[in-house]
Write an enzyme that holds these catalytic residues in place. Structure first.
Site, PDB file in Angstrom:
ATOM      1  CG  HIS A  71      -0.295  -0.168   2.533  1.00  0.00           C
ATOM      2  ND1 HIS A  71      -0.973  -0.014   3.706  1.00  0.00           N
ATOM      3  CD2 HIS A  71       0.987  -0.464   2.876  1.00  0.00           C
ATOM      4  CE1 HIS A  71      -0.138  -0.205   4.728  1.00  0.00           C
ATOM      5  NE2 HIS A  71       1.045  -0.489   4.236  1.00  0.00           N
ATOM      6  CG  HIS A  72       3.931   1.992   2.367  1.00  0.00           C
ATOM      7  ND1 HIS A  72       3.081   2.802   3.101  1.00  0.00           N
ATOM      8  CD2 HIS A  72       4.351   1.010   3.214  1.00  0.00           C
ATOM      9  CE1 HIS A  72       2.997   2.323   4.344  1.00  0.00           C
ATOM     10  NE2 HIS A  72       3.749   1.242   4.429  1.00  0.00           N
ATOM     11  CB  ALA A  73       3.322   1.009  -4.593  1.00  0.00           C
TER      12      ALA A  73
END
Ligand SMILES: [Zn+2]
Length: 311
Positions: free
Chosen positions: A117-119
């Site tokens: 989810h940090h992309a």
């Protein structure tokens, strides 16, 4: 037929000595769940570049796949580039895509990886190259006309990449419950953010979740993407909360029961988990999928909830 979970731990990535990525947990989790005998464990096909480009800039996708990304971006991702890393990334992404197909067909799909989810659209960070949740939502929209989707992100770190990708998209609701003082230190704006103080425990966490979940379902999503990271566990190396294993189980049950009672299919992605010994993390992840089997898939449970509904 048994429900399926997808895995990609047969693509190990070369990491420097002492790297913080818990590579071993993926294999241990697959073995633990295989031992339960409830799920069929399956390999997914690699995600295709044209599908990844639904959520990512094509230059970023091509740059990563060919190993030509700016070294500063690779540093933020936190892995040294290697051909093995590209294979693992595509397999992990493929797992979430295959799990969403399962969810649309059966009500449940699971990936023993993903939750990256940090992309963001044109860069990765924090062990995340591509955003599998965003790619899966946009792939379901293209292939199946799925319009409204909700992301329930309960990893201890904010789902910043997912929030940014869908910021202008009225048909995707993003919920993130995370530690206020955790990475990412520059937070994005999800549709709903709940940031918890250091040391928050089961009671505080579950009250927050219970109060916000109805809003997710009022949005009337056609699918829920559940990022079920277990790094909120007390003592996690990269989390700052203090949930117990039992608290995490209650968290999973709350989300999954609501999906079940509203008849909304759910895709579970793995997310983070860095507690030691690693078996604590593996057990917490395994419990998420066990809860899914019990709540989403058992006939007894559906008979029971039907009775409750009548009462
Ligand atoms: Zn995390």
């Amino acid at each position: 037929m048994r429900p399926r979970l997808f895995y990609c731990d047969h693509y190990p990535i070369p990491l420097p000595e002492g790297h913080r990525f818990p590579a071993a947990k993926y294999r241990l989790l697959r073995e633990t769940l295989a031992g339960d005998g409830v799920f069929e464990l399956a390999q997914a096909e690699f995600a295709r570049a044209d599908v990844i480009e639904l959520a990512h800039d094509s230059g970023y996708v091509a740059g990563f796949l060919s190993g030509a990304l700016d070294p500063a971006i690779m540093r933020r991702i936190g892995f040294p580039w290697s051909p093995e890393l590209t294979r693992r990334t595509l397999a992990s992404l493929g797992g979430t895509l295959a799990a969403s197909e399962d969810a649309l067909r059966t009500g449940f799909g699971g990936n023993l990886a993903g939750g990256t989810h940090h992309a963001f659209r044109s860069e990765g960070a924090g062990f995340c190259v591509f955003n599998d949740i965003a790619v899966a939502i946009l792939a379901m929209r293209r292939a199946h006309g799925v319009r409204r989707a909700a992301v329930v992100d309960l990893d201890v770190h904010q789902g910043d990449g997912t929030a940014a990708i869908f910021r202008e998209d009225p048909d995707v609701l993003t919920l993130s419950i995370h530690g206020r003082n955790n990475f990412p230190f520059r937070k994005q704006r999800s549709r709903i953010d709940i940031d918890l103080p250091d040391g928050a425990g089961d009671a505080e966490y579950l009250v927050a979740l219970e109060s916000v979940l109805p809003r997710v379902f009022e949005f009337a999503p056609e699918i829920v993407l559940y990022q079920a990271g277990v790094d909120g566990l007390a003592g996690d190396r990269l989390g700052r909360l203090a949930l117990s294993a039992d608290g995490l189980e209650q968290r999973d049950q709350m989300v999954l029961r609501m999906c079940r009672s509203r008849g909304v299919p759910v895709v579970i992605t793995l997310g983070g988990g860095y507690a030691e010994p690693i078996e604590r993390t593996v057990e917490a992840h395994a419990n998420t999928f066990r809860a899914a089997a019990k709540i989403l898939l058992s006939r007894e449970y559906s008979a029971q909830t039907a009775t409750e509904a009548i009462e």
